[in-house]
Design a protein around this motif. Structure first.
Motif, PDB file in Angstrom:
ATOM      1  N   GLU A  63     -30.448  38.344 -70.185  1.00  0.00           N
ATOM      2  CA  GLU A  63     -31.796  37.777 -70.071  1.00  0.00           C
ATOM      3  C   GLU A  63     -32.679  38.224 -71.234  1.00  0.00           C
ATOM      4  O   GLU A  63     -33.330  37.406 -71.881  1.00  0.00           O
ATOM      5  N   ARG A  64     -32.686  39.531 -71.516  1.00  0.00           N
ATOM      6  CA  ARG A  64     -33.533  40.053 -72.599  1.00  0.00           C
ATOM      7  C   ARG A  64     -33.170  39.455 -73.950  1.00  0.00           C
ATOM      8  O   ARG A  64     -34.040  39.227 -74.790  1.00  0.00           O
ATOM      9  N   ARG A  66     -31.964  36.544 -74.324  1.00  0.00           N
ATOM     10  CA  ARG A  66     -32.093  35.082 -74.185  1.00  0.00           C
ATOM     11  C   ARG A  66     -30.777  34.376 -74.530  1.00  0.00           C
ATOM     12  O   ARG A  66     -30.744  33.386 -75.265  1.00  0.00           O
ATOM     13  N   LYS A  67     -29.681  34.883 -73.965  1.00  0.00           N
ATOM     14  CA  LYS A  67     -28.347  34.354 -74.252  1.00  0.00           C
ATOM     15  C   LYS A  67     -28.060  33.082 -73.477  1.00  0.00           C
ATOM     16  O   LYS A  67     -28.579  32.856 -72.382  1.00  0.00           O
ATOM     17  N   THR A  68     -27.208  32.267 -74.067  1.00  0.00           N
ATOM     18  CA  THR A  68     -26.697  31.056 -73.439  1.00  0.00           C
ATOM     19  C   THR A  68     -25.190  31.189 -73.386  1.00  0.00           C
ATOM     20  O   THR A  68     -24.561  31.520 -74.390  1.00  0.00           O
ATOM     21  N   ARG A  85     -28.797  29.924 -69.642  1.00  0.00           N
ATOM     22  CA  ARG A  85     -29.389  29.141 -70.723  1.00  0.00           C
ATOM     23  C   ARG A  85     -30.674  29.847 -71.119  1.00  0.00           C
ATOM     24  O   ARG A  85     -31.572  30.003 -70.303  1.00  0.00           O
ATOM     25  N   ASP A  86     -30.712  30.308 -72.353  1.00  0.00           N
ATOM     26  CA  ASP A  86     -31.874  31.046 -72.866  1.00  0.00           C
ATOM     27  C   ASP A  86     -32.258  32.207 -71.952  1.00  0.00           C
ATOM     28  O   ASP A  86     -33.437  32.472 -71.722  1.00  0.00           O
ATOM     29  N   GLY A  87     -31.247  32.881 -71.388  1.00  0.00           N
ATOM     30  CA  GLY A  87     -31.482  34.049 -70.566  1.00  0.00           C
ATOM     31  C   GLY A  87     -31.752  33.784 -69.101  1.00  0.00           C
ATOM     32  O   GLY A  87     -31.851  34.717 -68.312  1.00  0.00           O
ATOM     33  N   ARG A  88     -31.871  32.533 -68.710  1.00  0.00           N
ATOM     34  CA  ARG A  88     -32.115  32.193 -67.302  1.00  0.00           C
ATOM     35  C   ARG A  88     -30.812  31.739 -66.667  1.00  0.00           C
ATOM     36  O   ARG A  88     -29.995  31.093 -67.309  1.00  0.00           O
ATOM     37  N   CYS A 135     -34.977  33.295 -63.050  1.00  0.00           N
ATOM     38  CA  CYS A 135     -34.991  34.468 -63.919  1.00  0.00           C
ATOM     39  C   CYS A 135     -34.137  35.541 -63.254  1.00  0.00           C
ATOM     40  O   CYS A 135     -34.010  35.596 -62.028  1.00  0.00           O
TER      41      CYS A 135
END
Length: 169
Positions: A63-64, A66-68, A85-88, A135
């Motif tokens: 999450e920090r 912002r990994k996909t 997707r983008d950490g979510r 989140c």
């Protein structure tokens, strides 16, 4: 020793054993470890044992940063995955050996409380469609709340997770 990646090979080296008498390199290859051509080292993500680093810590890192990609988990004959997707978290699924399947938030809660098994993150992998958009902190808080309250919202998971979840808190 050190490992050096060369193409699709990993070479192991040890110090103090010169290659030649002419004062050549201080390192000499001691073994050659083939790597999978389908998964070259640069395409690999994070991998390890849940007993070494908890899944809660792993998903917080994802999450920090912002990994996909897709986090795959195997524990006690269970196969689970969480897509990011983008950490979510945008999808989650957990399958037992008997074929029962949890998906969405319930799967995420069950995966996050696993205390044994192995994980691997595959950067860039996407689900066919998003089934949620959460989140990580909200999922972690809710999974811990469910455990603390002793709620049986995870009853289907309790049937397939008794060994993988470890002792009751």
């Amino acid at each position: 020793g050190d490992d050096i990646v060369v193409g699709s090979r990993v070479l192991g080296f040890r110090a103090g054993d010169p290659v030649s008498d002419s004062g050549g390199a201080d390192f000499r290859p001691v073994e050659e470890i083939p790597t999978s051509a389908a998964s070259p080292p640069q395409d690999r993500g994070l991998a390890g044992s849940v007993s070494d680093i908890s899944l809660a810590e792993i998903v917080q890192i994802l999450e920090r940063a912002r990994k996909t990609g897709r986090l795959c988990v195997s524990a006690a004959d269970l196969q689970g995955s969480m897509a990011f997707r983008d950490g979510r978290v945008v999808a989650a699924e957990l399958t037992s050996p008997e074929g029962s399947v949890l998906s969405g938030r319930e799967a995420a809660y069950a995966i996050l409380v696993l205390q044994e098994g192995v994980f691997e993150f595959f950067p860039g992998e996407q689900p066919e469609e998003d089934s949620m958009n959460e989140c990580v902190n909200a999922l972690l808080l809710e999974s811990m709340r469910l455990i603390d309250e002793g709620r049986r919202s995870l009853e289907p998971a309790d049937e397939v997770l008794p060994d993988a979840r470890g002792p009751a808190p």
